[in-house]
Design a protein around this motif. Structure first.
Motif, short mmCIF file in Angstrom:
data_model
loop_
_atom_site.label_atom_id
_atom_site.label_comp_id
_atom_site.label_asym_id
_atom_site.label_seq_id
_atom_site.Cartn_x
_atom_site.Cartn_y
_atom_site.Cartn_z
N VAL A 87 12.65 -86.00 69.40
CA VAL A 87 12.19 -86.65 69.46
C VAL A 87 10.55 -86.65 69.15
N ASP A 88 10.29 -87.53 69.38
CA ASP A 88 8.62 -87.42 69.45
C ASP A 88 8.51 -87.87 70.84
N PRO A 89 6.95 -87.85 71.22
CA PRO A 89 6.45 -87.79 72.84
C PRO A 89 6.79 -89.18 73.40
N LEU A 115 9.81 -90.28 73.07
CA LEU A 115 11.92 -90.84 73.10
C LEU A 115 12.02 -91.31 71.46
N ASN A 116 11.07 -91.26 70.30
CA ASN A 116 11.73 -91.75 69.59
C ASN A 116 12.36 -90.52 68.53
N VAL A 117 13.89 -91.09 68.63
CA VAL A 117 14.99 -89.90 67.99
C VAL A 117 14.24 -89.67 66.44
N LEU A 118 13.59 -88.36 65.91
CA LEU A 118 13.28 -88.18 64.61
C LEU A 118 14.55 -87.64 63.95
N ALA A 119 15.36 -86.81 64.96
CA ALA A 119 16.98 -86.15 64.06
C ALA A 119 17.73 -85.80 64.85
N GLU A 120 18.74 -85.51 64.50
CA GLU A 120 19.98 -85.51 65.50
C GLU A 120 20.66 -84.01 64.66
N LEU A 121 20.93 -83.08 65.74
CA LEU A 121 21.32 -81.90 65.66
C LEU A 121 22.58 -81.72 65.86
N PRO A 122 23.13 -80.90 64.86
CA PRO A 122 24.45 -81.05 64.95
C PRO A 122 25.07 -80.32 66.31
N PRO A 123 26.54 -80.75 66.84
CA PRO A 123 26.50 -80.22 68.37
C PRO A 123 26.63 -78.43 68.46
N THR A 173 17.21 -80.89 74.17
CA THR A 173 16.10 -81.71 73.03
C THR A 173 14.58 -81.60 72.50
N MET A 174 14.33 -81.40 71.70
CA MET A 174 12.61 -80.95 71.41
C MET A 174 11.90 -82.48 70.76
N VAL A 175 11.00 -81.92 71.73
CA VAL A 175 10.47 -83.38 72.30
C VAL A 175 8.81 -82.59 71.34
N SER A 176 8.53 -82.80 69.81
CA SER A 176 7.50 -82.60 68.38
C SER A 176 6.70 -83.63 68.59
N ALA A 177 5.20 -83.23 68.98
CA ALA A 177 4.18 -83.63 69.34
C ALA A 177 3.06 -83.15 67.54
N PRO A 178 2.14 -83.09 67.83
CA PRO A 178 1.64 -82.46 66.62
C PRO A 178 0.88 -80.84 66.54
N ASP A 179 0.45 -81.10 67.96
CA ASP A 179 0.63 -79.78 68.06
C ASP A 179 1.29 -78.36 69.11
#
Length: 381
Positions: free
Chosen positions: A80-82, A84-92, A194-200
């Motif tokens: 997700v982005d900071p 909490l918008n979903v960027l990608a779903e990862l398989p179980p 859950t991984m929150v992915s920000a620019p840095d």
């Protein structure tokens, strides 16, 4: 045969339990003053092999308690982005079962307290043909037929045995902590991670949901065992980018300052993430360096061997607990085979050390691949 295990962490206690059950004369020496002397870490995941090796350390009486204090993960992961918008779903993923490291350490200690000596710091040893003389900081000595270094990534035993193997900073720092798992925060991790992915930066989230509160479960299932009163929690890791290494080094020396800066980094993120860091357990959260040990190759077998992180010093993500439990099982099997005439002591130990080093090399490669994945995610943000 007198065996002295240096280190009362998960691996040291696991091998001590197995050796004692097999009739060996075993003692465990731990430099910490007590099992509560310092924070012992966060959740660990055990797949089928690691779980089987752990269960093999425990008596039948303690297995229901082990099951009661485990946690489970279900569902897909997500990025997700900071906000909490979903960027990608990862398989179980099947991560097996989750355990809190501190709770598990107390469970492994139960019933073998009489062979564990706390507050004793190894300063060196001298290996001879007929034994090993260990020297401690208080000036005392003792003699063992075999020494097992299970004293972690910074192992004093390994430094003496293999002085060319060093543990190096990766030039990366991470904030790590835990926050009580409330209904609000449970929604942040609907699956296995859950991984929150920000620019840095990246913020990795995972839960430790106990099936039952550990102390309550022990009181009912094994009243002679006292477990920490640890509530379910959400474990978080914020990985700082390489260009913030100087900042990370400063923060590592000041826990409160470190938490304050981590909160400032996420100040404009989603309110649930802001609250997550604001409500973190202050005593068990902070900033520290990420470290990696040099590869450990098999050495000339003698009366001193290694186990767990002492024998394969890998960074977080290297499945250290699983490796320690597998090491404990294999080392015990090797010593039993030698005692019962299936192999010489030297051959049995050499075979164990070769397999341990091979497992460590594989885990090291996996951990480094994990860091590369985080860097790739950062570059794509």
């Amino acid at each position: 045969m007198r065996i002295v295990v240096i280190g009362a962490g998960l691996g040291g206690l696991a091998v001590a339990r197995r050796l004692r059950r097999e009739g060996f004369d075993v003692g465990v020496v731990e430099r910490d003053a007590s099992a509560e002397a310092r924070f012992q870490g966060y959740r660990i995941g055990l797949g089928p092999d690691g779980l089987a090796a752990l269960r093999g350390c425990l008596t039948e009486r303690l297995l229901p308690l082990l099951d009661a204090v485990a946690g489970e993960m279900h569902g897909a992961g997500r990025a997700v982005d900071p906000q909490l918008n979903v960027l990608a779903e990862l398989p179980p993923r099947d991560e097996g079962l989750l355990f809190d490291r501190n709770v598990l350490r107390h469970l492994l200690l139960a019933g073998i307290e009489d062979v564990v000596t706390f507050g004793r710091h190894l300063t060196g040893y001298q290996e001879a043909a007929d034994g090993v003389v260990l020297t401690y900081a208080d000036g005392s000595t003792e003699t063992a037929d075999l020494v097992v270094g299970a004293d972690g990534m910074g192992s004093a035993v390994r430094r003496h045995l293999l002085p060319d193997v060093e543990v190096r900073d990766l030039g990366r720092y991470g904030g790590i902590g835990r926050t009580p798992l409330t209904d609000r925060f449970a929604g942040l991790v609907p699956g296995w991670s859950t991984m929150v992915s920000a620019p840095d930066v990246q913020l990795m989230l995972g839960t430790m949901p106990f099936r039952r509160p550990p102390r309550e479960a022990a009181a009912e299932l094994a009243p002679e065992v006292t477990l920490p009163d640890t509530p379910s929690y959400l474990r978080w890791v914020m990985l700082l980018p390489p260009e913030r290494a100087e900042l990370g080094a400063r923060l590592a020396d000041d826990q409160d300052d470190g938490l304050a800066v981590l909160r400032s980094i996420a100040a404009d993120w989603h309110p649930d993430l802001v609250a997550l860091l604001a409500e973190a357990d202050r005593a068990n959260s902070g900033v520290g360096p990420l470290r990696l040990g040099d590869p450990v190759e098999p050495w000339p077998t003698g009366r001193v061997t290694l186990l767990g992180d002492a024998g394969h010093p890998v960074p977080p993500g290297g499945a250290g607990a699983t490796l320690a439990f597998l090491d404990a099982a294999e080392l015990t099997d090797a010593l039993v085979a030698a005692r019962d005439g299936g192999a010489t002591w030297t051959a049995a130990l050499a075979g164990y050390e070769q397999r341990m080093c091979a497992r460590g090399a594989e885990s090291r490669a996996q951990a480094l691949a994990t860091f590369s994945m985080f860097d790739a995610a950062r570059s794509a943000s």
